[in-house]
Design a protein around this motif. Structure first.
Motif, PDB file in Angstrom:
ATOM      1  N   VAL A  36       1.265   0.170 -11.393  1.00 21.68           N
ATOM      2  CA  VAL A  36       0.927   0.108 -12.816  1.00 21.68           C
ATOM      3  C   VAL A  36       1.187   1.475 -13.442  1.00 21.68           C
ATOM      4  CG1 VAL A  36      -0.862  -0.376 -14.518  1.00 21.68           C
ATOM      5  CG2 VAL A  36      -0.837  -1.633 -12.345  1.00 21.68           C
ATOM      6  N   ILE A  37       2.017   1.489 -14.483  1.00 22.64           N
ATOM      7  CA  ILE A  37       2.378   2.736 -15.166  1.00 22.64           C
ATOM      8  C   ILE A  37       1.882   2.666 -16.600  1.00 22.64           C
ATOM      9  CG2 ILE A  37       4.269   4.242 -15.884  1.00 22.64           C
ATOM     10  CD1 ILE A  37       5.468   1.886 -13.477  1.00 22.64           C
ATOM     11  N   PRO A  38       0.940   3.505 -17.000  1.00 24.52           N
ATOM     12  CA  PRO A  38       0.547   3.547 -18.408  1.00 24.52           C
ATOM     13  C   PRO A  38       1.663   4.162 -19.233  1.00 24.52           C
ATOM     14  CG  PRO A  38      -0.584   5.268 -17.170  1.00 24.52           C
ATOM     15  CD  PRO A  38       0.208   4.476 -16.174  1.00 24.52           C
ATOM     16  N   TYR A  39       1.996   3.519 -20.347  1.00 25.65           N
ATOM     17  CA  TYR A  39       3.145   3.997 -21.111  1.00 25.65           C
ATOM     18  C   TYR A  39       2.803   4.117 -22.586  1.00 25.65           C
ATOM     19  CZ  TYR A  39       7.914   4.612 -22.767  1.00 25.65           C
ATOM     20  OH  TYR A  39       9.040   5.117 -23.349  1.00 25.65           O
TER      21      TYR A  39
ATOM     22  N   PHE B 130       2.507  -0.985 -17.881  1.00 25.36           N
ATOM     23  CA  PHE B 130       3.684  -1.640 -17.325  1.00 25.36           C
ATOM     24  C   PHE B 130       3.468  -1.832 -15.829  1.00 25.36           C
ATOM     25  CE2 PHE B 130       8.017  -1.407 -15.468  1.00 25.36           C
ATOM     26  CZ  PHE B 130       8.530  -2.568 -16.042  1.00 25.36           C
ATOM     27  N   SER B 131       3.597  -3.068 -15.358  1.00 25.11           N
ATOM     28  CA  SER B 131       3.322  -3.388 -13.953  1.00 25.11           C
ATOM     29  C   SER B 131       4.576  -3.885 -13.251  1.00 25.11           C
ATOM     30  CB  SER B 131       2.229  -4.462 -13.847  1.00 25.11           C
ATOM     31  OG  SER B 131       1.014  -4.001 -14.409  1.00 25.11           O
ATOM     32  N   VAL B 132       4.759  -3.419 -12.011  1.00 14.49           N
ATOM     33  CA  VAL B 132       5.884  -3.850 -11.182  1.00 14.49           C
ATOM     34  C   VAL B 132       5.335  -4.479  -9.908  1.00 14.49           C
ATOM     35  CG1 VAL B 132       7.917  -3.115  -9.883  1.00 14.49           C
ATOM     36  CG2 VAL B 132       7.367  -2.019 -12.074  1.00 14.49           C
TER      37      VAL B 132
ATOM     38  N   GLU C 149       0.837  -1.192   0.000  1.00 18.38           N
ATOM     39  CA  GLU C 149       0.000   0.000   0.000  1.00 18.38           C
ATOM     40  C   GLU C 149       0.876   1.247   0.000  1.00 18.38           C
ATOM     41  OE1 GLU C 149      -3.667  -1.816   2.699  1.00 18.38           O
ATOM     42  OE2 GLU C 149      -2.074  -0.613   3.628  1.00 18.38           O
ATOM     43  N   ALA C 150       0.375   2.291  -0.617  1.00 19.23           N
ATOM     44  CA  ALA C 150       1.128   3.548  -0.653  1.00 19.23           C
ATOM     45  C   ALA C 150       0.803   4.371   0.585  1.00 19.23           C
ATOM     46  CB  ALA C 150       0.790   4.326  -1.913  1.00 19.23           C
TER      47      ALA C 150
ATOM     48  N   ASN D 266      -0.378   9.431 -13.966  1.00 19.72           N
ATOM     49  CA  ASN D 266      -1.474   8.466 -13.913  1.00 19.72           C
ATOM     50  C   ASN D 266      -1.050   7.077 -13.453  1.00 19.72           C
ATOM     51  OD1 ASN D 266      -3.494  10.279 -14.767  1.00 19.72           O
ATOM     52  ND2 ASN D 266      -2.916   9.996 -16.906  1.00 19.72           N
ATOM     53  N   ALA D 267       0.129   6.941 -12.895  1.00 23.73           N
ATOM     54  CA  ALA D 267       0.521   5.662 -12.302  1.00 23.73           C
ATOM     55  C   ALA D 267      -0.381   5.368 -11.101  1.00 23.73           C
ATOM     56  CB  ALA D 267       1.979   5.703 -11.870  1.00 23.73           C
ATOM     57  N   SER D 268      -0.541   4.075 -10.776  1.00 31.10           N
ATOM     58  CA  SER D 268      -1.459   3.700  -9.700  1.00 31.10           C
ATOM     59  C   SER D 268      -1.051   2.350  -9.121  1.00 31.10           C
ATOM     60  CB  SER D 268      -2.897   3.622 -10.229  1.00 31.10           C
ATOM     61  OG  SER D 268      -2.997   2.631 -11.253  1.00 31.10           O
ATOM     62  N   ILE D 269      -1.725   1.953  -8.047  1.00 31.96           N
ATOM     63  CA  ILE D 269      -1.544   0.625  -7.469  1.00 31.96           C
ATOM     64  C   ILE D 269      -2.802  -0.190  -7.725  1.00 31.96           C
ATOM     65  CG2 ILE D 269      -1.306  -0.704  -5.344  1.00 31.96           C
ATOM     66  CD1 ILE D 269       0.453   1.387  -4.217  1.00 31.96           C
TER      67      ILE D 269
END
Length: 204
Positions: free
Chosen positions: A85-88, A158-160, A33-34, A76-79
């Motif tokens: 998750v980073i939209p690229y 793109f997901s980490v 969690e952030a 717009n990156a999110s968890i």
């Protein structure tokens, strides 16, 4: 396209997006969690990485921290499902392509030392070589006018994953054509590169 490495990454205007999670015990025992830093933007300027608001380590040494970072920053990156998750969007022109980096550090407590992040590359470097001598046949009199990649998905998520320290791509969209080279070239009897190297989203 410019490939980021230790020699050129630290430069004025460079940005990093970072998520920080504070948890009791190892991260494997809790959700990512952030709860400390939620896609905070770090900016490098005048020899300093800075962000706001400033965060401080917990006084409790049984509290550990885990970080997921990426560069460049994306608003717009999110968890989602414990993944960052980073939209690229990958530019179709070589000189507009931006290297995408990511890194994970987990289960640390270092209040007196900087947090260390080792970045990896998310995109594929693609280079096209041509050869005027193939399978014993001389084709060096062939002229190439241009090289174009067709049907390439240049937008994806793109997901980490902080738990596994692994990454993945999904939700491929926006099929496009990418120009590799529009310069005329007559093949020679040796292998040579055509066009500049490209940074592309790994395809499905």
């Amino acid at each position: 396209a410019t490939i980021m490495d230790n020699s050129n990454f630290v430069a004025d205007g460079r940005t990093i997006g970072i998520y920080a999670n504070k948890h009791k015990g190892n991260l494997s025992n809790s959700a990512f969690e952030a709860n400390v830093m939620n896609n905070e933007e770090l900016v490098y300027s005048n020899n300093i990485w800075s962000y706001s608001p400033m965060q401080f380590w917990s006084n409790s040494q049984d509290t550990l921290y885990s970080f997921v970072a990426y560069s460049p920053y994306h608003v717009n990156a999110s968890i989602k499902d414990n993944n960052v998750v980073i939209p690229y969007d990958c530019a179709v022109k070589n000189n507009e392509q931006v290297d995408l980096l990511w890194g994970v550090t987990k289960d640390i407590y270092t209040p007196n030392n900087p947090v260390s992040l080792n970045f990896k590359h998310a995109l594929s470097k693609v280079v096209f070589n041509v050869d005027g001598f193939v399978n014993g046949s001389d084709i060096s009199n062939v002229k190439i006018n241009n090289v174009i990649i067709t049907g390439l998905a240049n937008r994806a998520d793109f997901s980490v994953n902080a738990y596994s320290n692994e990454s993945s791509w999904s939700n491929y969209t926006n099929v496009a054509n990418v120009l590799v080279s529009n310069e005329s070239l007559i093949l020679a009897n040796s292998k040579s590169q055509i066009g500049e190297s490209l940074l592309l989203i790994p395809q499905e």
